[in-house]
Design an enzyme around this catalytic site. Structure first.
Site, PDB file in Angstrom:
ATOM      1  N   LYS A   1       0.848  -1.205   0.000  1.00  0.00           N
ATOM      2  CA  LYS A   1       0.000   0.000   0.000  1.00  0.00           C
ATOM      3  C   LYS A   1       0.880   1.250   0.000  1.00  0.00           C
ATOM      4  O   LYS A   1       1.896   1.305   0.716  1.00  0.00           O
ATOM      5  CB  LYS A   1      -0.886  -0.019   1.244  1.00  0.00           C
ATOM      6  CG  LYS A   1      -1.857   1.140   1.340  1.00  0.00           C
ATOM      7  CD  LYS A   1      -2.710   1.021   2.599  1.00  0.00           C
ATOM      8  CE  LYS A   1      -3.741   2.128   2.713  1.00  0.00           C
ATOM      9  NZ  LYS A   1      -4.534   2.014   3.955  1.00  0.00           N
TER      10      LYS A   1
ATOM     11  N   SER B   1      -9.519   1.843   3.312  1.00  0.00           N
ATOM     12  CA  SER B   1      -8.702   2.589   2.387  1.00  0.00           C
ATOM     13  C   SER B   1      -7.696   1.746   1.597  1.00  0.00           C
ATOM     14  O   SER B   1      -7.196   2.184   0.574  1.00  0.00           O
ATOM     15  CB  SER B   1      -7.931   3.655   3.156  1.00  0.00           C
ATOM     16  OG  SER B   1      -7.047   3.064   4.082  1.00  0.00           O
TER      17      SER B   1
ATOM     18  N   SER C   1      -9.480  -0.495   7.533  1.00  0.00           N
ATOM     19  CA  SER C   1      -8.993  -0.414   6.156  1.00  0.00           C
ATOM     20  C   SER C   1      -8.305  -1.659   5.606  1.00  0.00           C
ATOM     21  O   SER C   1      -7.960  -1.683   4.424  1.00  0.00           O
ATOM     22  CB  SER C   1      -8.031   0.755   6.016  1.00  0.00           C
ATOM     23  OG  SER C   1      -8.754   1.931   5.926  1.00  0.00           O
TER      24      SER C   1
END
Ligand code: GLN
Length: 477
Positions: A79, A154, A178
């Protein structure tokens, strides 16, 4: 090479049997990911030089007869809120477009020391704020299972690449859900470890008392292996825990018979939906394996959303103050004064959600409101942690939904921030308590949309959580 079907152990076996080399695998995985990526937009960038260099080190170790490491040759995505030396790290923000960090996060260093091959960085909501990946400055991600839907957020990009097969495993970050929520939406495994289990060194701070790094994988076993590699005390993060890290993979196969599971009354009372039915079916499957199921109560749940969105925004408003145009961000052109420079840089650079949170967070911390909001929220946080402590006096694990609904349509909630916040109800409680929690796929709706079941255990008891998830996963196949 069938890249989407690879597992950590199948990669290892093939490398040791010399079916392919790590460099061949890295090259194939990179070209496969580059071809597939336009379907989802899940990767923001690839780092072929770094991937091939890591793969070469694995091949060298194998040719010298050394152990190539637990993640030898495994294609991994990261990420884009986790810093990677010399590889752009944007946090999904226009402010950091093109930012090249001067160091690696500890989790990254540990992944590569174990032979992992990082292919690239994945899209996410700006500074990890969001539940749909639609707050990224670089466009949304499409859910690989249903391209007109969000992948969750997210860490939407990391969930999507694992579901799509363009990485074997991925790292995400979780502050209020997330990792678990996108894992649930994309039909993969996602793990939020105990707070402090994994070093946050090099994880861009959103809400420091809630931020975690954790893995995505297509199986519980692979997720457990990755967590084993990245977990453990790190002198660079004073909040990382000095607790022994058990061999999670070795403990996966133990029996779950006799384990006591708690079903929170407050979570299930309004859940008359396909999601609720799938979770209950998951609970029956665990019961059939010999688990004892009982109802429990988490009475502070009603206050969780308000509590989280006060604490998280307060911490975010302070953490995001560093993006001022002086140091590593882009800067507004030709400001007349220093104040204009700050205002211009932040006004042009941050997206709407970050601005909303900076304002909310600054407000709850301001003189006169601090006691009424921030301090009160800290007290509620203690109550939520107490709820779980009471629950774990009676049960070994709590089983719950991850999200009230499966993946929603792109654009469906983007103009209604409150509806977006409310969708975090089942994940933020575990985050506020700092306990380990994960999402394991538990079937699909009639429309074919994946649903995840959440398993939560007490602090540092990831091993029981994995054992339950692994036993459950095997009832599914
Ligand atoms: N959806 C939550 C939020 O927007 C959680 C985000 C996260 O865990 N990073 O804050």
């Amino acid at each position: 090479m069938d890249i989407p079907s690879l597992t950590i152990s199948s990669v290892r076996e093939s490398l040791l049997a010399r079916h392919f080399s790590a460099v061949e695998l890295a090259a194939d995985a990179l070209s496969f990911a580059e071809v597939e990526n336009p379907k989802t937009g899940a990767y923001l960038c690839f780092c072929p030089e770094r991937a091939l260099a890591a793969a070469r080190r694995v091949d060298d170790r194998i040719s010298r007869g050394e152990d190539p490491g637990l993640l030898a040759g495994v294609p991994i995505a990261v990420k884009d809120v986790i810093v990677t030396q010399g590889v752009t790290t944007t946090c999904g923000s226009r402010l950091l477009a093109g930012y090249l960090p001067p160091y690696d996060a500890t989790a990254i260093a540990r992944i590569e020391a174990a032979g992992g091959v990082i292919l690239g960085k994945t899209n996410c909501d700006e500074f990890a704020m969001g539940s749909s990946n639609e707050n990224s400055a670089f466009g949304p991600v499409r859910n690989p299972v249903a391209p007109d839907r969000v992948p969750g957020g997210s860490s939407g990009g990391s969930a999507a690449v694992v579901a799509q097969g363009t990485a074997v495993v991925a790292l995400g970050s979780d502050t209020g859900g997330s990792i678990r929520q996108p894992a649930s939406f994309c039909g993969v495994v996602g793990v939020t470890p105990t707070y402090g289990r994994v070093s946050r060194y090099g994880l861009t701070a959103f809400a420091s008392s809630l931020d975690h790094i954790g893995p995505f994988a297509r199986s519980v076993k692979d997720a457990a292996t990755v967590l084993g590699v990245i977990a453990g005390r790190d002198p660079c993060d004073s909040t990382s825990a000095d607790a022994p890290v058990p061999d999670y993979s070795a403990q996966l196969h133990g029996s779950v018979k006799g384990l006591k599971l708690g079903l929170p009354r407050e979570y299930l009372k309004d859940l008359n939906s396909e999601t609720g039915d799938l979770i209950l079916r998951g609970v029956y499957a665990l019961k059939a394996l010999g688990c004892e199921v009982r109802e429990i109560s988490l009475p502070a749940t009603d206050y969780a959303i308000a509590c989280y969105y006060i604490i998280a925004t307060a911490e975010a408003s302070s953490n995001l103050a560093r993006y001022d145009g002086v140091r590593y961000t882009s800067r507004t052109a030709h400001p007349a004064t220093l104040a204009d420079m700050y205002r211009g840089t932040r006004g042009e650079g941050f997206g709407a959600e970050c601005k909303r949170r900076i304002m909310l967070g600054t407000y709850v911390l301001s003189h006169g409101y601090y006691d009424a909001y921030y301090l009160k929220a800290q007290k509620v946080r203690a109550l939520i942690a107490c709820d779980f402590a009471n629950a774990f006096a009676q049960v070994d694990a709590v089983v719950a939904p991850v999200s009230p609904f499966p993946a929603f349509k792109l654009g469906e909630k983007v103009d209604d921030p409150l509806a977006m916040y409310l969708s975090d109800i089942y994940t933020i409680t575990g985050s506020l308590a700092g306990i380990p929690c994960m999402s394991v796929p538990c079937g699909t709706t009639a429309e074919g949309l994946p649903v995840g079941m959440q398993i939560l255990t007490k602090h540092f008891d990831e091993a029981t959580m994995f054992r339950l998830a692994h036993a459950y996963e095997h009832t599914q196949s």
